[in-house]
Design an enzyme around this catalytic site. Structure first.
Site, short mmCIF file in Angstrom:
data_model
loop_
_atom_site.label_atom_id
_atom_site.label_comp_id
_atom_site.label_asym_id
_atom_site.label_seq_id
_atom_site.Cartn_x
_atom_site.Cartn_y
_atom_site.Cartn_z
N LEU A 1 0.82 -1.22 0.00
CA LEU A 1 0.00 0.00 0.00
C LEU A 1 0.86 1.27 0.00
CD1 LEU A 1 -2.84 -1.08 2.53
CD2 LEU A 1 -2.81 -1.30 0.04
N SER A 2 2.10 1.17 -0.49
CA SER A 2 2.97 2.36 -0.48
C SER A 2 2.48 3.39 -1.49
CB SER A 2 4.41 1.97 -0.78
OG SER A 2 4.52 1.50 -2.11
N SER B 1 7.13 -1.74 -19.35
CA SER B 1 6.66 -0.46 -19.86
C SER B 1 7.31 -0.15 -21.20
CB SER B 1 7.04 0.63 -18.86
OG SER B 1 6.93 1.90 -19.45
N THR C 1 8.56 2.37 -21.80
CA THR C 1 9.72 3.21 -21.48
C THR C 1 11.02 2.48 -21.83
OG1 THR C 1 10.56 4.69 -19.76
CG2 THR C 1 10.02 2.48 -19.05
N TYR D 1 14.05 4.73 -13.18
CA TYR D 1 12.80 3.94 -13.21
C TYR D 1 12.79 3.03 -14.44
CZ TYR D 1 8.16 3.07 -15.08
OH TYR D 1 7.09 2.48 -15.68
N LYS E 1 12.96 -1.36 -15.10
CA LYS E 1 12.12 -2.19 -15.97
C LYS E 1 13.01 -3.00 -16.93
CE LYS E 1 8.02 -1.00 -14.50
NZ LYS E 1 7.28 -1.95 -13.66
N TYR F 1 3.58 -1.82 -21.47
CA TYR F 1 2.40 -0.97 -21.59
C TYR F 1 2.76 0.34 -22.26
CZ TYR F 1 1.41 -3.59 -17.24
OH TYR F 1 1.27 -4.52 -16.26
N PHE F 2 1.83 0.85 -23.04
CA PHE F 2 1.98 2.21 -23.55
C PHE F 2 1.35 3.15 -22.52
CE2 PHE F 2 4.51 2.13 -27.36
CZ PHE F 2 4.78 0.78 -27.38
N LEU G 1 -0.51 12.70 -18.11
CA LEU G 1 -1.47 13.64 -18.70
C LEU G 1 -2.92 13.44 -18.26
CD1 LEU G 1 -2.04 15.94 -20.68
CD2 LEU G 1 -2.15 14.24 -22.51
N ARG H 1 0.90 10.12 -28.15
CA ARG H 1 1.08 8.88 -27.38
C ARG H 1 -0.02 7.89 -27.72
NH1 ARG H 1 4.96 11.36 -26.72
NH2 ARG H 1 6.14 11.83 -24.80
N GLY I 1 13.33 14.92 -21.67
CA GLY I 1 13.18 13.47 -21.75
C GLY I 1 11.98 13.03 -22.57
C1 UD1 Z 1 5.56 8.93 -18.95
C2 UD1 Z 1 6.97 8.62 -18.49
C3 UD1 Z 1 7.28 7.16 -18.83
C4 UD1 Z 1 6.26 6.26 -18.17
C5 UD1 Z 1 4.87 6.66 -18.68
C6 UD1 Z 1 3.75 5.82 -18.11
C7 UD1 Z 1 8.31 10.67 -18.57
C8 UD1 Z 1 9.33 11.45 -19.33
N1 UD1 Z 1 7.92 9.53 -19.15
O1 UD1 Z 1 5.47 8.76 -20.33
O2 UD1 Z 1 8.57 6.83 -18.39
O3 UD1 Z 1 6.51 4.91 -18.51
O4 UD1 Z 1 4.63 8.02 -18.36
O5 UD1 Z 1 3.40 6.19 -16.82
O6 UD1 Z 1 7.84 11.07 -17.53
N2 UD1 Z 1 1.93 16.11 -20.90
C9 UD1 Z 1 1.57 17.45 -20.84
N3 UD1 Z 1 1.24 17.98 -19.63
C10 UD1 Z 1 1.21 17.24 -18.48
C11 UD1 Z 1 1.57 15.87 -18.54
C12 UD1 Z 1 1.94 15.34 -19.76
O7 UD1 Z 1 1.57 18.14 -21.85
O8 UD1 Z 1 0.91 17.79 -17.40
C13 UD1 Z 1 2.25 15.52 -22.22
C14 UD1 Z 1 3.64 14.93 -22.32
O9 UD1 Z 1 4.57 15.88 -22.73
C15 UD1 Z 1 3.41 13.83 -23.36
C16 UD1 Z 1 1.97 13.38 -23.11
O10 UD1 Z 1 1.36 14.45 -22.41
O11 UD1 Z 1 3.49 14.34 -24.65
C17 UD1 Z 1 1.87 12.13 -22.25
O12 UD1 Z 1 2.62 12.31 -21.07
P1 UD1 Z 1 2.60 11.24 -19.88
O13 UD1 Z 1 1.21 10.93 -19.51
O14 UD1 Z 1 3.52 11.75 -18.79
O15 UD1 Z 1 3.20 9.91 -20.53
P2 UD1 Z 1 4.62 9.66 -21.27
O16 UD1 Z 1 5.31 10.91 -21.54
O17 UD1 Z 1 4.34 8.82 -22.47
#
Ligand code: UD1
Length: 338
Positions: free
Chosen positions: A33-34, A124, A126, A148, A152, A176-177, A199, A230, A293
């Site tokens: 439960l962390s 992942s 990733t 992280y 993986k 996973y995507f 996001l 994505r 990144g």
């Molecule tokens: C992120 C992680 C990845 C992890 C994956 C799943 C990073 C760099 N990568 O990937 O290692 O395996 O989540 O949990 O953190 N975005 C915004 N605003 C936000 C958040 C995201 O614009 O507040 C954009 C990002 O730039 C990206 C897209 O939304 O283009 C998706 O972001 P996110 O949900 O963090 O996923 P990943 O970047 O694919």
């Protein structure tokens, strides 16, 4: 089958438990439960109307894991448990390496002692790093950009080495995507601690009034509208992917990797617009600078999972937005709202 699900109280774990139960399996959850909530276990029980055996344990404690294997005739393991925040892993790499690697080693050693040979591992996309061209297939080169991601990658390699030493072993590495959405009941869902990194939870928290405005990280990428693209996948599709992978391990004697994605890319702006349309909620946003990144585009080639696991994602972005919002709307503060 009796399935040990490590990290079964977490976001993807809890949805997978429901799908396992729906397919007639018996579920044993081990979770410390962390980064999850006890209530999610209660919710799995109330949705499924099935009793679940739950152990609040740290997987790094060999004795505790040994006790679980002694108490149950476990047929297979699905291993979700692990730390998963990219930024935190950069700040606390040792904590990430110790927790994610040690727990996996303890688990594998215990499985070996009890002759449990079937494992599904929560990996992942990733592991494809920043250089792979989308659609990404499983044979693309592997490279991680942060601790992280390296946990993986290392675990995938450890499991490949380990499986070679046990002829009966069968391991599925699921890459996973971008998992989003929630169970249609709205009783379980993603409940990130603190400010969401990803996001969709950020969007839903802005819509719920928990955060003021969404920052879109860059609109000058070489994509349809300049924002990052994505492969969002509904968590219930992902959950079914685990059940299919589990079935696959019954008949295979290898360690193999599978992409779990839809094969379809969606930009940040497209997702925001779809969310607004489906939910009727406004999501104020501002364009800010790129997040370091990040890649412009990342989506899966999911053909291998379709061919070998007979699995394919069926839920679209509309359903992802609807279900994410249904959970958030009912639980503005996540499990704490209950
Ligand atoms: C992120 C992680 C990845 C992890 C994956 C799943 C990073 C760099 N990568 O990937 O290692 O395996 O989540 O949990 O953190 N975005 C915004 N605003 C936000 C958040 C995201 O614009 O507040 C954009 C990002 O730039 C990206 C897209 O939304 O283009 C998706 O972001 P996110 O949900 O963090 O996923 P990943 O970047 O694919």
């Amino acid at each position: 089958m009796e399935i040990l699900v490590t990290g079964g109280a977490g976001y993807i774990g809890s949805h997978t438990c429901l799908e396992l139960i729906a397919q007639g399996h018996q579920v044993i959850i081990a979770d410390n439960l962390s980064n999850s909530h006890r209530l999610s276990v209660e919710r799995i029980q109330s949705i499924s109307q099935k009793e679940i055996v739950f152990y609040e344990v740290n997987l790094c404690y060999e004795k505790a894991i040994e006790d679980i294997f002694q108490a149950h005739a476990i047929d297979a393991v699905i291993h979700f448990a692990g730390f998963k925040a990219v930024g935190e892993s950069v700040e606390k790499p040792l904590m990430y390496y110790q927790n994610n690697l040690e727990s996996t080693l303890v688990l594998c050693k215990t499985m070996e002692r009890h002759k449990v040979h079937r494992l599904v591992f929560s990996s992942s996309a990733t592991v494809y790093g920043m250089n792979s061209k989308s659609p990404i297939a499983e044979h693309a080169s592997l490279y991680a950009t942060n601790p992280y991601g390296r946990t993986k990658l290392f675990i995938e390699k450890i499991l490949r080495d380990w499986s070679k030493t046990i002829p009966e072993s069968s391991v599925a590495l699921l890459r996973y995507f971008n998992p989003v959405g929630a169970h249609s009941s709205g009783l379980i869902g993603e409940d990130p601690q603190g400010i969401p990194n990803n996001l969709m939870p950020y969007i839903t928290q802005v819509a719920a009034g928990r955060r003021e405005i969404l920052s879109i990280f860059g609109n000058d990428y070489d994509t349809i509208d300049g924002t990052g693209v994505r492969d969002y996948i509904h968590v219930m599709d992902l959950a079914l992917g685990h059940v299919k992978a589990l079935e696959y391990t019954l008949n295979s004697k290898v360690c193999d990797a599978f992409n779990l994605g839809t094969g379809k890319g969606t930009s940040v702006l497209e997702l925001v617009k779809a969310f607004e349309l489906v939910t009727g909620q406004k999501v104020p946003y501002q364009i800010s600078k790129r997040r370091s990144g990040d890649v412009a585009t990342c989506f899966a080639n999911p053909t291998k999972a379709k061919n070998k696991l007979s699995w394919e994602a069926t839920r679209d972005v509309v359903q992802m937005c609807r279900d994410s919002w249904n959970w958030q709307r009912k639980h503005p503060m996540g499990y704490l709202s209950s």
